[in-house]
Design a protein around this motif. Structure first.
Motif, PDB file in Angstrom:
ATOM      1  N   THR A  14      53.528  49.339  39.214  1.00  0.00           N
ATOM      2  CA  THR A  14      52.708  48.757  38.160  1.00  0.00           C
ATOM      3  C   THR A  14      52.661  49.685  36.955  1.00  0.00           C
ATOM      4  O   THR A  14      52.802  49.244  35.805  1.00  0.00           O
ATOM      5  N   PHE A  15      52.481  50.984  37.209  1.00  0.00           N
ATOM      6  CA  PHE A  15      52.449  51.946  36.104  1.00  0.00           C
ATOM      7  C   PHE A  15      53.761  51.922  35.332  1.00  0.00           C
ATOM      8  O   PHE A  15      53.768  51.889  34.096  1.00  0.00           O
ATOM      9  N   ILE A  27      54.063  48.660  33.136  1.00  0.00           N
ATOM     10  CA  ILE A  27      53.166  48.628  31.983  1.00  0.00           C
ATOM     11  C   ILE A  27      53.590  49.680  30.965  1.00  0.00           C
ATOM     12  O   ILE A  27      53.548  49.444  29.752  1.00  0.00           O
ATOM     13  N   PHE A  29      47.093  52.842  30.393  1.00  0.00           N
ATOM     14  CA  PHE A  29      45.947  52.658  31.281  1.00  0.00           C
ATOM     15  C   PHE A  29      44.935  51.653  30.713  1.00  0.00           C
ATOM     16  O   PHE A  29      44.275  50.950  31.473  1.00  0.00           O
ATOM     17  N   ASN A  57      45.831  48.978  29.044  1.00  0.00           N
ATOM     18  CA  ASN A  57      46.415  47.676  29.402  1.00  0.00           C
ATOM     19  C   ASN A  57      46.221  47.379  30.886  1.00  0.00           C
ATOM     20  O   ASN A  57      45.922  46.242  31.275  1.00  0.00           O
ATOM     21  N   TRP A  58      46.394  48.385  31.701  1.00  0.00           N
ATOM     22  CA  TRP A  58      46.220  48.200  33.150  1.00  0.00           C
ATOM     23  C   TRP A  58      44.766  47.880  33.480  1.00  0.00           C
ATOM     24  O   TRP A  58      44.476  47.062  34.362  1.00  0.00           O
ATOM     25  N   LYS A  59      43.855  48.515  32.749  1.00  0.00           N
ATOM     26  CA  LYS A  59      42.425  48.307  33.022  1.00  0.00           C
ATOM     27  C   LYS A  59      42.060  46.830  32.886  1.00  0.00           C
ATOM     28  O   LYS A  59      41.177  46.329  33.600  1.00  0.00           O
ATOM     29  N   LEU A 111      43.751  44.472  33.914  1.00  0.00           N
ATOM     30  CA  LEU A 111      44.180  43.786  35.134  1.00  0.00           C
ATOM     31  C   LEU A 111      43.300  44.101  36.339  1.00  0.00           C
ATOM     32  O   LEU A 111      43.314  43.351  37.322  1.00  0.00           O
ATOM     33  N   GLN A 149      42.979  42.355  40.430  1.00  0.00           N
ATOM     34  CA  GLN A 149      43.707  42.918  41.565  1.00  0.00           C
ATOM     35  C   GLN A 149      42.835  42.879  42.807  1.00  0.00           C
ATOM     36  O   GLN A 149      41.602  42.905  42.728  1.00  0.00           O
TER      37      GLN A 149
END
Length: 435
Positions: free
Chosen positions: A216-217, A220, A249, A251-253, A255, A259
């Motif tokens: 995932t990292f 992204i 991070f 952008n990941w946050k 998601l 999850q």
């Protein structure tokens, strides 16, 4: 990735992991050698003309284990050679690879392309296989050939297969709910919102073993900052404590609410079953997911799409790690060992593997792809159409950086949404400066 995955088994991870994982050599790794004696036990190098060799494999899940055995059996039938095998959990091999290579390794070892191979080649722990490549070189694409080279330009790796990472999902579920494949990150987030309203966990996620979150990292990061930035960050040519990394991070946050909240306690197989059981809407994982799907109807119902575009390069980069074989230093003069890896670099060798494990894609040009599933054909097209092919983070970065820094950092982020890029940069500076 992978394995990925690389499809790891981590049940044997002991407290020693924090001491040994990712070590590149030196006193700590040498101190671990007695502990590794019980892990390896390879025979002494074959005497001249003995027609014997050995293979150490970290592919211990039932499907890939049987596939490697099929490759070995095919080589034995062709050559009349004796091959001693040592199959161990992936974690045992990966966590202890430095001390394993310095103690009593088998001649041929299942391993990975990328920095994870170049690193140990540069340490002098692997034997070059340029003479093998003189025989098999025409069987591989330019990108795969380049991925098999060490920093010194010599070849140290013989590819077997690769596999794309993407979002896998059940076609029937999506058709029933009217979901459409998102092309952009905004569309992806909207899809997650809808899935959650529909009572699904939008994104199956499983990171008990630490490595899956790296996929995932990587995506992204590549979608936010580009493929070259991925390579430069892995090589620590870019700082971790900068806005570009913080953007990843952020952008990941977005998601995290979608999850699986139980991710840190789940293995990748459990994540797969959440998606195939229609409890989750989709799952970012490698094509090896097919190894865990025994129901042919469900397998035929699987599809995947690439990680959607965010800021740069659209979806030009794809994560498609390459798995294969390396030769331990002590096997440099073992003709049978070299004959075996040469066979593994042919269509005949890779087809023997694929007959048992159809989840991955053979890399040899003369391999038989006529039996590819629709999912594999789609994966092969995605790889062929990609402008850039990345390896998994734990293969493109310094081993200790991946295992000792990134695993706890990403698991902490998944748990509470916080990340300390300054501390990551300090740790990276220390680790890479020690090389």
């Amino acid at each position: 990735m992978a394995s990925h995955h690389p499809r790891p088994i981590f049940e044997s991870r002991l407290d020693r992991r924090t001491l040994l994982r990712g070590l590149g050599g030196g006193a700590a790794a040498l101190a671990a050698a007695p502990l590794l004696a019980a892990c390896s036990g390879g025979p002494a190098p074959a005497a001249a003309g003995a027609n014997a060799t050995s293979l150490g494999s970290g592919l211990s899940d039932p499907v890939p284990r049987s596939a490697v055995q099929a490759m070995v059996d095919a080589f034995k039938a062709k050559s009349g050679a004796t091959v001693k095998m040592n199959v161990m959990p992936r974690a045992q091999l990966v966590d202890n690879i430095s001390s394993y290579l310095q103690s009593n390794p088998e001649d041929v070892i299942t391993w990975y392309a990328g920095y994870k191979m170049r690193y140990y080649a540069a340490k002098g722990l692997l034997a070059p296989v340029d003479d093998v490549w003189e025989k098999i070189g025409g069987n591989f694409s330019e990108g795969i050939t380049k991925a098999s080279e060490g920093e010194d330009g010599h070849k140290y790796f013989v590819p077997n297969y690769n596999y794309p990472w993407g979002f896998y999902y059940r076609k029937s579920l999506w058709a029933e709910r009217g979901y459409e494949v998102p092309a952009t990150f905004d569309a992806f987030l909207s899809l997650c919102v809808q899935m959650k309203k529909d009572g699904l966990i939008p994104i199956a996620f499983a990171d008990k073993d630490g490595w899956p979150a790296m996929g995932t990292f990587d995506y992204i990061n590549m979608r936010t900052n580009g493929y070259q930035f991925h390579l430069d960050l892995c090589a620590h040519k870019e700082s971790w404590d900068q806005q570009k990394v913080k953007d990843v991070f952020d952008n990941w946050k977005a998601l995290l609410p979608y999850q699986d909240p139980a991710a840190l306690g789940a293995t990748w197989q459990e994540g797969a079953r959440s998606m195939t059981g229609k409890k989750s809407g989709m799952y970012l994982i490698g094509a090896f997911i097919a190894q865990d799907v025994t129901d042919k109807e469900i397998l035929a119902d699987l599809d995947f799409f690439p990680f959607p575009a965010i800021a740069v390069e659209g979806t030009d980069a794809i994560e498609a790690p390459i798995d294969g074989f390396v030769l331990s230093k002590r096997a440099a003069s073992n003709k049978t060992a070299k004959d075996m890896v040469a066979f593994f670099g042919t269509g005949a060798g890779q087809d023997a593997y694929a007959a048992k494990d159809s989840s991955n894609m053979q890399t040899a040009k003369d391999a038989n792809t006529s039996s590819f599933s629709e999912l594999n054909k789609k994966g092969a097209e995605a790889i062929a159409g990609a402008k850039f092919i990345s390896q998994f983070f734990d293969r493109d970065a310094l081993p200790a950086m991946a295992n000792n820094v990134m695993i706890p950092a990403l698991q902490g982020f998944i748990k509470d949404g916080t990340i300390d890029t300054r501390t990551i940069e300090a740790q990276a500076t220390s680790l890479y400066a020690a090389e």
